[in-house]
Design a protein around this motif. Structure first.
Motif, short mmCIF file in Angstrom:
data_model
loop_
_atom_site.label_atom_id
_atom_site.label_comp_id
_atom_site.label_asym_id
_atom_site.label_seq_id
_atom_site.Cartn_x
_atom_site.Cartn_y
_atom_site.Cartn_z
N GLY A 221 -10.35 22.22 -6.25
CA GLY A 221 -10.54 21.11 -7.19
C GLY A 221 -11.72 21.32 -8.10
N ALA A 222 -12.74 22.05 -7.62
CA ALA A 222 -13.94 22.27 -8.43
C ALA A 222 -13.62 23.11 -9.66
CB ALA A 222 -15.01 22.95 -7.59
N ALA A 224 -10.56 23.32 -11.05
CA ALA A 224 -9.48 22.72 -11.84
C ALA A 224 -9.98 21.49 -12.60
CB ALA A 224 -8.33 22.32 -10.91
N GLN A 225 -11.00 21.69 -13.38
CA GLN A 225 -11.52 20.57 -14.17
C GLN A 225 -10.96 20.57 -15.59
OE1 GLN A 225 -13.43 18.18 -12.64
NE2 GLN A 225 -12.95 19.42 -10.83
N SER A 226 -10.24 21.62 -15.94
CA SER A 226 -9.59 21.69 -17.25
C SER A 226 -8.32 22.51 -17.08
CB SER A 226 -10.51 22.35 -18.29
OG SER A 226 -10.85 23.67 -17.89
N ALA A 230 -5.66 20.43 -13.99
CA ALA A 230 -6.73 19.44 -13.88
C ALA A 230 -6.28 18.12 -13.25
CB ALA A 230 -7.36 19.21 -15.26
N GLY A 234 -7.67 18.58 -9.66
CA GLY A 234 -9.03 18.15 -9.98
C GLY A 234 -9.29 16.67 -9.83
N THR A 235 -8.25 15.90 -9.51
CA THR A 235 -8.42 14.45 -9.34
C THR A 235 -7.98 14.02 -7.95
OG1 THR A 235 -6.20 13.84 -10.11
CG2 THR A 235 -7.91 14.11 -11.80
N VAL A 397 -14.34 19.58 -3.99
CA VAL A 397 -15.09 18.64 -4.82
C VAL A 397 -15.97 17.79 -3.90
CG1 VAL A 397 -14.97 16.74 -6.46
CG2 VAL A 397 -13.29 18.60 -6.57
N SER A 399 -18.65 14.89 -2.75
CA SER A 399 -18.74 13.48 -3.12
C SER A 399 -19.86 12.81 -2.34
CB SER A 399 -17.40 12.78 -2.83
OG SER A 399 -17.57 11.39 -2.71
#
Length: 469
Positions: A221-222, A224-226, A230, A234-235, A397, A399
């Motif tokens: 996920g880190a 896959a921010q674009s 994504a 990434g979400t 990711v 948190s």
């Protein structure tokens, strides 16, 4: 008939041998056992009180060693101290900073709060003066007999009605020798190696017990921010969709040949502190229409010709799934995951790394979209491997909210449900299965009950049926 390694002795506080640890379950009583249902069963400890940075282990009165010597808090403390620096137990007791005796109790100081510390106390107890001996005086259900035998210990406080009166020990020099020994009839059973795939044989059967070996889907996920991945990786919503679309029961029954069971949260679902407090289901939680609607809500569009999903600018929704090729289980699971995700409309390319060093290097460098990982968690459900700098944290990711919920759980087990809710809301990685431990035995062996803390958890129902001619 059980295998043993004469050169390794019998002391699990000294020898770096899983065979010594296996047989120690017969010879040395523990502070606690972990039952087959993953509950704490108090043995030499009558209770354990954990508060913030301190645990008080109350030692049961009246217990003795096989020679009649009383078993005391001093013996328990010395055994814990020896375990802290032993090859087999040092890792699980790394958070212990001090061990002291206070009356009939052992006071343990902790580096950090650990509400499930009692789960780390499946430590065998030997005499304070024998912690380094190869053959300490037994405290368990069996003691040493003549020659290569174990005999029932009449002074054991936890002896079981119906347990065998004598067990023959057979010298073995390797794991392969145990496997062949069972085949030719010189051994009755052995604990299968965690590295062995598909243990079986025409003259053998398998029985299983629950473990804390977690099979999970690592998510990058880190990274896959674009780009096209994504929204999906990434979400939290995308990762939640992936998790809800998976059929874990199929993965357990087919991918792991029923040698695993579905993971329905971050903590082993059989732990009493999370019973009925996890939201992941063993089967897929979404219908195909619901999954399609969820992908569309993330901004993807279904192709009219192939039924697969694309971004608004026409890029295919495709992921690379990395798998270690040296495991039959993981290879088959990767094939099943590929099928399940492509039924969702997500294209999958399975990338197989046959060399484990290459696989770990790819994971560590983030060269994956998804990967099938496995981590052996300590029995106190220490999730630190998945947090920053942990061994399984690649791509995750991080948190602050989830870290705070985990910290609250570590301080008080009553917060386990809240931690599960916080985890389900973010799913930085996707739990798949808990792997089962395996005991291989001859077909005439019946009634053995094993657990994660003791292959020989219960012998009261053990029977040796007549072999078929």
């Amino acid at each position: 008939m059980l295998g043993y390694s004469p050169g390794d002795g019998f002391n699990p506080l000294v020898a770096n041998s899983t065979l010594v640890r296996q047989n120690a379950g017969l010879l040395y009583e523990k502070l606690v056992e972990i039952g087959p249902d993953m509950s704490i069963v108090y043995r030499l400890a009558s209770s354990i009180d954990v508060l913030d940075l301190q645990a008080v282990i109350h030692i049961r009165g009246g217990a003795t060693f096989a020679d009649g010597t009383p078993l005391t808090a001093q013996d328990a403390a010395a055994s814990l101290e020896a375990a802290r620096v032993s090859p087999l137990y040092a890792g699980q007791l790394a958070g212990v900073t001090k061990v002291e005796v206070s009356g009939e109790a052992v006071v343990v100081s902790l580096a950090a709060p650990d509400s499930l510390f009692a789960y780390l106390c499946d430590i065998p107890v030997v005499k304070a003066g024998e912690t380094a001996a190869q053959r300490p005086t037994p405290s368990g259900r069996y003691t040493f007999g003549e020659g290569d035998t174990l005999v029932a210990n009449p002074r054991c406080a936890f002896a079981e009605t119906g347990q065998p009166e004598e067990i023959e020990l057979v010298p073995v020099s390797s794991y392969d020798e145990m496997v062949s020994g069972l085949t030719v009839g010189s051994l009755n059973l052995y604990q299968a190696s965690e590295l062995a795939d598909l243990p079986s044989g025409v003259a053998s059967e398998q029985s299983f017990y629950r473990t804390n070996n977690l099979i999970f889907l690592g998510v990058n996920g880190a990274a896959a921010q674009s780009g096209p991945l994504a929204p999906l990786l990434g979400t939290a919503a995308g990762r939640g969709l992936l998790s809800a679309a998976l059929d874990r029961r199929q993965l357990a029954e087919k991918g792991y040949y029923s040698r695993a069971y579905p993971a329905t949260g971050a903590i082993n679902s059989f732990y009493p502190c999370v019973l009925a407090q996890q939201s992941i289901l063993p089967e897929a939680q979404l219908t195909s229409d619901e999954a399609a609607q969820a992908l569309e809500a993330l901004g993807y569009q279904r192709g009219s010709l192939d039924g697969m999903f694309y971004t608004a600018d026409g890029q295919a929704l495709a992921v690379r799934l990395l798998v270690y090729g040296g495991s039959t289980y993981k290879r088959y699971t990767a094939t099943l995951l590929e099928s399940q995700l492509e039924a969702l409309g997500v294209a999958v390319t399975v990338e197989t790394a046959d060399d484990f060093a290459v696989f770990t290097e790819k994971v560590a460098s983030g060269d994956f979209d998804l990967y099938i990982g496995e981590v052996k968690l300590y029995n106190n459900m220490d999730m630190s491997p998945f947090f920053a700098e942990g061994g399984a944290s690649a791509g995750i990711v991080q948190s602050e909210a989830l870290a705070a919920a985990y910290d609250a759980f570590r301080r008080n087990m009553s917060a386990a449900g809240a931690f599960e809710q916080a985890f389900a809301a973010e799913l930085p990685f996707i739990p798949l299965l808990w792997r089962s431990g395996t005991v291989i035995h001859t077909r005439n062996v019946q009634g053995l009950t094993s657990s994660i803390s003791n292959v020989f958890y219960s012998l009261g129902q053990l029977e040796f049926a007549a072999q078929d001619s």
